[in-house]
Write an enzyme that holds these catalytic residues in place. Structure first.
Site, short mmCIF file in Angstrom:
data_model
loop_
_atom_site.label_atom_id
_atom_site.label_comp_id
_atom_site.label_asym_id
_atom_site.label_seq_id
_atom_site.Cartn_x
_atom_site.Cartn_y
_atom_site.Cartn_z
N GLU A 12 -0.52 5.33 13.33
CA GLU A 12 -0.12 6.47 12.52
C GLU A 12 -0.10 7.74 13.36
O GLU A 12 0.80 8.58 13.22
CB GLU A 12 -1.04 6.64 11.32
N CYS A 23 0.81 -1.22 0.00
CA CYS A 23 0.00 0.00 0.00
C CYS A 23 0.84 1.27 0.00
O CYS A 23 0.29 2.37 -0.08
CB CYS A 23 -0.95 -0.01 1.20
N HIS A 50 -2.60 8.19 5.94
CA HIS A 50 -2.84 6.85 5.38
C HIS A 50 -4.17 6.32 5.89
O HIS A 50 -4.98 5.81 5.12
CB HIS A 50 -1.70 5.91 5.76
N HIS A 106 -9.80 1.76 -0.09
CA HIS A 106 -8.34 1.60 -0.09
C HIS A 106 -7.91 0.95 -1.39
O HIS A 106 -8.18 -0.22 -1.64
CB HIS A 106 -7.95 0.74 1.10
N PHE A 112 1.94 -3.45 3.89
CA PHE A 112 2.39 -4.76 4.33
C PHE A 112 3.87 -4.93 3.94
O PHE A 112 4.29 -4.52 2.87
CB PHE A 112 1.57 -5.87 3.66
N LYS A 126 -9.65 7.87 2.41
CA LYS A 126 -10.12 6.51 2.14
C LYS A 126 -11.54 6.29 2.63
O LYS A 126 -12.20 5.34 2.22
CB LYS A 126 -9.18 5.48 2.79
#
Length: 413
Positions: free
Chosen positions: A313, A162, A302, A339, A399, A334
């Site tokens: 975050e 991502c 994010h 996403h 990830f 998002k």
């Protein structure tokens, strides 16, 4: 000598619009692109999550049939958004050897790969398309964009989950700084709303389960968030040296002033709860920009709407900004788009550029009650950014422990 790098073209396709202007208008209006899925495979495989944020404009509606059938959907989106960005930039005249591609995807041609596997099992090897590998490979987007635009400087691919397309923009900035090109098309695309990915993310407890209320399922920062929503589409930015842009009389959206890329080395799917890697990515982007944390006026977070990711975050940004983080207008877009995995960073970079242009932070929808552990300055309404100099960052984390941040500054001519 440090060069000034500018954004001269943008393109975007997502669940809230088929072009960059449509995306921006609908984002500011508080639209949600999440809908119940109507595909037969949802019931066929008894998927526990029945909704996603599918792109509003299907690639096959835009591309000629002969072109679309030779490309995986992820590459179809790449071509659509890159063409839009290129035209928006005025189709720059640039020598092929001075035009580069920095492109990204998180998964790549999952539809092509798994359709080919079904064909092999059901009909045998002779029925597998000869273009299967060129369609499924993750670098298909970069390769096809290079062919389409005649880019010969380079055609590079980032695959960092991502964080992918944010990293591609950071790379493009550095490649322009290093003199490897005069113009770069950067961005990313993803089309992975597929039974296998939906089932896998659901099994990992990563997706929201709000089947009865999909439009409000993605709710970053909300105390009752329960997972992210799968999105689809992509975005592209045309970047070039300011010298090159001015010489051709280009319209300029914003400066790209820095990028930061780090790794957590913590867990394959979870980010560092202390946020050290993410914080370092922000610090690197600001250092490259020659800026301090006090100069940042806007953040596109994010913020995926997962129970763990959102507060992590916040911890990372608190490390960089201290108590001031609670005063900076933050957008978690998002909530509207879902996403887009490898395409999400590029889309949010486009939103960040437009936020600077219009001096407004887009709203974060669906947050009825904010989590005290995520006290970002979020709002369900657009937040004004003021009249002074603007510096914004856009964050992406993926990830594998990938962290990528890009910094943008407003352009005043």
């Amino acid at each position: 000598m440090t060069k000034r790098i500018v954004v001269t073209g943008i393109g975007a396709s997502s669940a809230i619009g088929g072009t960059a202007p449509e995306n921006w208008t609908n984002l500011l209006a508080g639209a949600s692109g999440t809908r119940t899925l109507t595909h037969e495979w949802v019931e066929q495989y008894q998927l526990p999550v029945h909704f996603a944020a599918e792109a509003t404009v299907r690639p096959e509606e835009v591309l000629p049939r002969h072109e679309a059938k030779r490309l995986d959907p992820s590459t179809q989106f790449a071509l659509i958004v890159a063409r839009e960005a290129w035209e928006d930039a005025g189709a720059p005249e640039v020598a092929p050897e001075r035009l580069g591609i920095d492109w990204a995807t998180g998964i790549g041609g999952v539809w092509t790969l798994l359709d080919a596997w079904d064909t092999l099992r059901e009909k045998g090897p002779r029925r597998v398309m000869p273009l299967t590998v060129p369609m499924l490979m993750p670098n298909a987007g970069a390769g096809n964009l290079s062919l389409h635009f005649g880019a010969k400087a380079f055609a590079r691919t980032v695959v960092s989950a991502c964080a992918s397309s944010t990293e591609s923009i950071a790379n493009a900035y550095e490649h322009l700084q290093d003199g490897l090109a005069d113009v770069v098309i950067a961005g990313g695309a993803e089309s992975a709303i597929h039974p296998i990915t939906m089932a896998s993310f659901a099994s990992a407890q990563a997706l929201s389960r709000r089947n009865d209320d999909p439009e409000h399922a993605s709710r970053p920062g909300a105390i009752d968030r329960d997972g992210f929503v799968m999105g689809e589409g992509g975005a592209a930015l045309v970047l070039e040296t300011e010298e090159h842009a001015l010489a051709r009389g280009a319209r300029i959206y914003a400066y790209v002033v820095g990028g930061g890329v780090t790794a957590d080395s913590y867990h394959i799917t979870g980010n560092d709860p202390e946020g050290a890697g993410a914080a370092r990515a922000v610090e690197l982007a600001l250092a490259q920009a020659g800026a301090t944390a006090d100069q940042v006026t806007h953040i596109n977070a994010h913020a995926t709407s997962t129970p763990v990711g959102d507060p992590n975050e916040y911890v990372a940004l608190k490390t960089v900004f201290g108590d001031r983080i609670d005063e900076i207008p933050v957008s978690a877009t998002k909530a509207s788009t879902g996403h887009l995995l490898g395409g999400t960073g590029a889309l949010e970079a486009v939103y960040t550029v437009l936020a600077l242009r219009d001096r407004v932070a887009p709203p974060t929808i669906n947050m009825t009650e904010q989590d005290p552990a995520v006290p970002f300055k979020l709002s369900g309404e657009p937040q004004p950014l003021g009249d002074g100099p603007q510096l914004a960052i856009s964050n992406s984390f993926g990830f594998g422990g990938h962290n990528a941040v890009v910094a943008f500054a407003d352009y005043r001519g």
